[in-house]
Every structure is written in structure tokens, then in C-alpha cells.
Scaffold this active site. Sequence first.
Site, PDB file in Angstrom:
ATOM      1  NE  ARG A  84      -4.134   0.065   1.785  1.00 14.31           N
ATOM      2  CZ  ARG A  84      -5.332   0.415   1.316  1.00 14.31           C
ATOM      3  NH1 ARG A  84      -5.619   1.691   1.126  1.00 14.31           N
ATOM      4  NH2 ARG A  84      -6.241  -0.496   1.030  1.00 14.31           N
ATOM      5  CD  GLU A 141      -6.833   3.214   6.371  1.00 13.11           C
ATOM      6  OE1 GLU A 141      -6.007   2.408   6.806  1.00 13.11           O
ATOM      7  OE2 GLU A 141      -7.454   3.058   5.301  1.00 13.11           O
TER       8      GLU A 141
END
Length: 780
Positions: free
Chosen positions: A326, A729
Site C-alpha cells: 500500500r 484513514e
Amino acid sequence: MSDPARNPETQGAAGGASPSMRHESAPLHVSGSAVYIDDLPEPRGLLHVVPGLSTKAHARLVSVDLDAVRAVPGVVCVLTAADIPGENQVSPVGRQDEPLLAEGEVSFYGQPIFAVVAETRGIARRAARLARIIYEERPAVLTIAQAREAGSALVWRPLVMSRGDVEAGLAAAPRRLSGQVTVGGQEHFYLEGQAALAQPGEAGEMQLWSSTQHPTETQHMVAHCLAVPSSLVTVEVRRMGGAFGGKETQANTPACLAALAAHRIGRAAKIRLDRDDDMLMTGKRHDFVVEYDVGFDDEGRILAVDMVLAARCGWSADLSGPVVDRALFHADNAYFYPDVRLRGEPLKTNTQSNTAYRGFGGPQGIVAAERVIEEIAFATGLDPLDVRLRNVYGTGTRNVTPYHMTVEDSISADIMTQLALTCEYRKRRQALREANRSSPYIRRGIALTPVKFGISFTATHYNQAGALVHVYTDGSVQVNHGGTEMGQGLHTKMVQIVLREFGLREEKVRITATTTGKVPNTSATAASSGADLNGMAVLDAVHKIKARLVKFAAEQWNVSERSVQFLPEGVQVGGQCIAFQDLTKAAYYARVSLSANGFYKTPKISWNAETGRGRPFYYFAYGAACAEVAVDLLTGENRIERVDILHDAGLSLNPAIDIGQIEGGFVQGAGWLTMEELVWDEAGHLRTHAPSTYKIPACSDRPRIFNVALLEGAPNREATIFRSKAVGEPPFVHGVAVLHAISDALASLTAYQTCPRLDAPATPEQILRTAQRLRQQAAH
């Protein structure tokens, strides 16, 4: 109703954001009545579990003498690996590299070797210190540099993402530079530490109350540890006192230890880790060293980027592979790289096994992207905002990511431009530069940075959710779903969905504790996907019940189904309004089912890790932040003077909660990059293992002026729940603006001629070191 998010009935009268509603547990929180694991009534005969931890970072266990531990009055038993009836493994990715209790060797300072089970927690803690362990020490690899020098193993396969010809692009670029940025790790520092309570039942049943973000994974780990079917293990979570990713996998060890004790003794057992033990045992945010080589032109346009992102992963795989992946996914942030190669390097070290943390590697990748932008701005003499605007994803051929996903809705330029105007970025930047000329000790800086954050689990099978909705004959509704509440307001949003669909008042809908006994095979509440996944599952269940009620009402009152509508004042059936509870009671007597399971899986996504290509994200969330700071050159301290944030939440499910998440995420992100520092000594002992040695932001560290706004009139183009976007996030990344504002302030020491190359965390010591280096460069 095949696409509820496209159904006009679900969009509200104005088709805009949903109204705000207070957090469903707010009165309990402020009154101290909210129940956490350690608040649960203790069953009779409750036992307490305390782990015994390694005091070496890497060693062979020559002998483990626990006789003195067992001899302490009140100690019921001491558990070792030999006492585990099933698998001695808590690896969340099936690598078989993470034993619950150490066997033969230890791989980090703080690794559990045994567990004391005693009548009281105090007895167990005192007894655990009496173990006599003889170690044969082995070389320990503690840092990224040491891992590279030693040729350390990788905990996961290294991923490469590429597009175009990066060597040719770099060679042909009119200008080129290379560098390195170091980004530190971060302790989760949840207010409620790791905790679990296990209650044995009949026929091998085990009921667990666990502070976990992933009840299903905890259920599976306990079942494997006890060698029983998953159907015998039930995991329940009402709420957590914070998690931030630290309870996605790290909650499994406490849960398994509590269940093992309960299974072995036949009495309830509880574990609540001491804060020091918690910080010594559990993984953190991964720290990274990123090396970059970039080609660009005189106008600041990026032509080619080559990056290697190396991470300290710790002693086992845990989630390090997906985290590093990621980071690569976000190493472009909002920018298009014509020729690009991104490589991950997940390094094994003899430290805690690093794990999920809000952003899951994405923030580290974005820090690298923003460093590249900053370097180009100093090299060309351009305003960094102009460099950002010239490189954002656009249309045509400038909309394909390094992993070959097309960016269909890039709004980064619009958000940055709008924010720059509303916060007067350019005017303030000029004023600060002029003020710095006459300020010998206090230098001020400003920066405006964007975020483009992908939403979905990159492990495709996690992109599914279930829900269970019951409607009772008095018109009240009970909702259960697979997501977990950790303070972020997920349960509140699920209640709002039901209220909106049935036209009910708040007191009519009750959310119940997440439990594997009601909704099985759940995904972790992580990756900002809690509301997206579970919201659609709840909506699916509600729509099933509504369809039955509509059909019944139409037949009962001889009207068309189109004339049946659920409104706040009741259910409109033809020309009359019937109270919801009257309709549900009548439906019950007519033998209409008032309960339904809901299910949802995210569409359109795919990912091939072998080729580094696919569409791993359903959509992107966008935003931008402008931060202004003051830096004291005498002490290295910094103060955040003002922050302006414009964030894209689509059509927000709850604006008040979303703004709160943005504010909290920003502060946490700024803390990571400016003050939160993890320090290990040469023996591998984590020295920042308590509130006395690890500093997180306090109230006084918040921005003096803090303006947060949601982007208006920007519904999600994808069919998410009521066209909203995830807000969990992405706002964390807004803290990057503070790091760059500090860098801007320090750049004044060389009249803005040199990129400060400020590493994170930008602690006072780091700021003073950077300032000294810049002064020396200016002198020469």
C-alpha cells in the site's frame, strides 16, 4: 432496489449529505458508563493471565526454569508452548512464522515465552518476574541499515509496480536528482490497552469478549489454538477504547492466551496488558527509508520516477506485505508519473512485528511523493504548490497509476486551488518570507499538500460484509453488523441508515454488540471500509424487510406498492398514514418475516500481485491541507499556528462525525511526523515503552486556528452508501502539511535556495540537526 445508492428514495429530499446525529454512545462516554472489557462484571472464580516476556532480541532458549513462578501462592498454572492443544501460531497470513509462545528461540525483546495464570493480576505480575531463563544470544538485526548490510530475509515477496521505461525516462530528462527520506514508526497508543475475557461453556464452547478489530480472525485463531471448530468459539465486541489498526492482528495473542487459560483450567480467564508490556509486545507503524531518483523539466513537470521503499517489518510477516504494497500504491499520491518504477523491500528485523496502522503504509508512500515535489520545487525555484498543480492526475494519457488503474475522477487540482484561495495561501506565504528576514530566532513556514487515498482492501476477499436486522412488533429495530466500533462512529452511521430508510426516531433503533454468533465470516474493520461495506449490508437487510412490508401493506389495504412510503410521521399507505409499529404488528399477525440478513461485496475491484496491475481500489478520497508553523531555532520546538483543511467525504453520512475524524486524524498524523519517536537501544530493548518516554500530541499541540470544511456538491461517482466516501484513514495524511511547513521555515536559513531534506519525525533534536546542516551549507 438492485442499486440502493442510486435509488432516489435513499438520497434524502435534497440529495445531499445526511444530517448529523450524535454518537450513539456519547452519553455513556461522557458519563463513564460505556463498558469496555475491563469493565465487564467478573465471573466467579475469574483467573488473571500475565505473559512472561523475553529480555533478549535474538537468542536460543538454553533453559526456561519456571519452578519459582509456579511456587508463588495464588498461581494456578504456568502456560508454555507445550500446553497448547492445537496450533502454536497466531500468524494472520498463514506464514507459520509467529508462535503464540516462544519455542526454542526468541526473535525480539518482549516476545511472550510463557503465561502466568493466577487468582489475581498482581500475583501473576509478580510471579512472572521470577522466571530463570538462560539465553544463548545471537546477532540481532534491529534497523533497516543493519538488515540491508546483513542481507536480511524479506518477510514477504517484494512487489514491483512499473509503467513505461524508467531508465530511458530518467536518461532523457532535462534535469535529474536523487535522494533519500527517512520516515519513523509510530505507537498506536490506544487508550484501552489489549484486553480479552474468556468464559468456557458446555461441550467445549468458548465465549470471548475481546478488544479486537477483527472478531472473525480472533475466532479462528482461538479455534486453531484450542483445536476446536470455529463454531464452538464466539467472539463479541461492543466497543474498543481506540485501536488505529493496532487491534487488527495484535489482539489475537491476548485473546488466545485468555482462551488457553480458560480451556486448561475450566474457569473464566482475563488478560489486560500492562501499558509497558503492551508497548513491548505489540507491533507499530512501519518505519521506512525511501530512495528516489527523479527526472523533470524546468517547469517542474515530472518525467520519470524510480523509488525503492524499504521497511522495518519486524520478526514475522504479520501484515507487512500488504502494508509495504500500500505504500507503493500511494507513492504517487495525487501525481502522474509518466515513466515509473516502484519497488518494495519488506525487511525482517529482530524487533516487534510491525502491523496495521491508520493509513496502512499509505502515509509513508505519500511522504515520499511529497518529498519528490519539494525537491523539484527547490531545484526549479518554483512555489511547491505550482509544482503540485502541474503534476496532478488529469485526463487523457495522464490518468493511469503505476499499477495501471485509471484515475477517473481526479479533483486534486480543484481542491488545492479552492483551498489556496479560501486560506489565502499565496498572500500568507509571501508575508511569512518577509517576516523571516527580520526574525533571528523564530522562523515561520507554510505548506499546502494534497491527498489522494485509495479505498478498499487490497486483499480482495476482505471486501465483503454481512448484517442482521430485526424489526419487532412494537416497531423497534435491532441492528447487528460485522463492523466494530472503536470510537469512530461506525455504529452511529449504521443506526442512521436504518432511521433514514424506515423513517424512525433515534430511540427506536438499537445497535447491538458485534458478534461472530450473529454475523459470521466478517472482515476486519480497517482500510477505511467500515461504513462502505457494513452500511451497504445493513441497507440490503433493511430493503428486504421493507419490500415485504410494502407488499403486505399494498395487499392489506388494496393499494399499489408505489403508494406505500416510509416517512418520519409514519408509513403512508395510499391516502392514510399508519404508524410504523401498527404496520409491523399487523405484518406479524399475517406471518410476514420481519428479520433479514444483508450482504454486500464491493464491485469492480481486482488485483494481481504477480503482475503489479489491476484495480485494487473502488474509488479515491481526496483532500488538501494548508499548515502554518513557527519554529524556534534556539530549542528546535515548533508550534502549529493555523491549519485549513478541505476534505472530500462525498455526501457525508454524518458531517459532525466526519469532521471530528478529520480533526483527530490530522492531529495524529502531525504527531507521527513531528514528535512521536520510537527508540531502541543496542540490545533491542524498546526504550520508549510508556507515556513517560513516548510523547503523543496533547491539547496544547493542536493548531491555534483550525478550520475544517467538507467539500460540497461532490457525491461519490461510485454507488457507495448514499454516495458517501470513507473518512477514516485519508485525513491522517493531512499531517504531512505540517512536516513541509516546518521544512519551509528551515529553508529560510539558506534564503530558500536549498531543500532542507527534513526527515521524520521532526523532533526538536531533528530540527536542530537540520538547521545546523543548513547553516553550514549557507556558510559555504
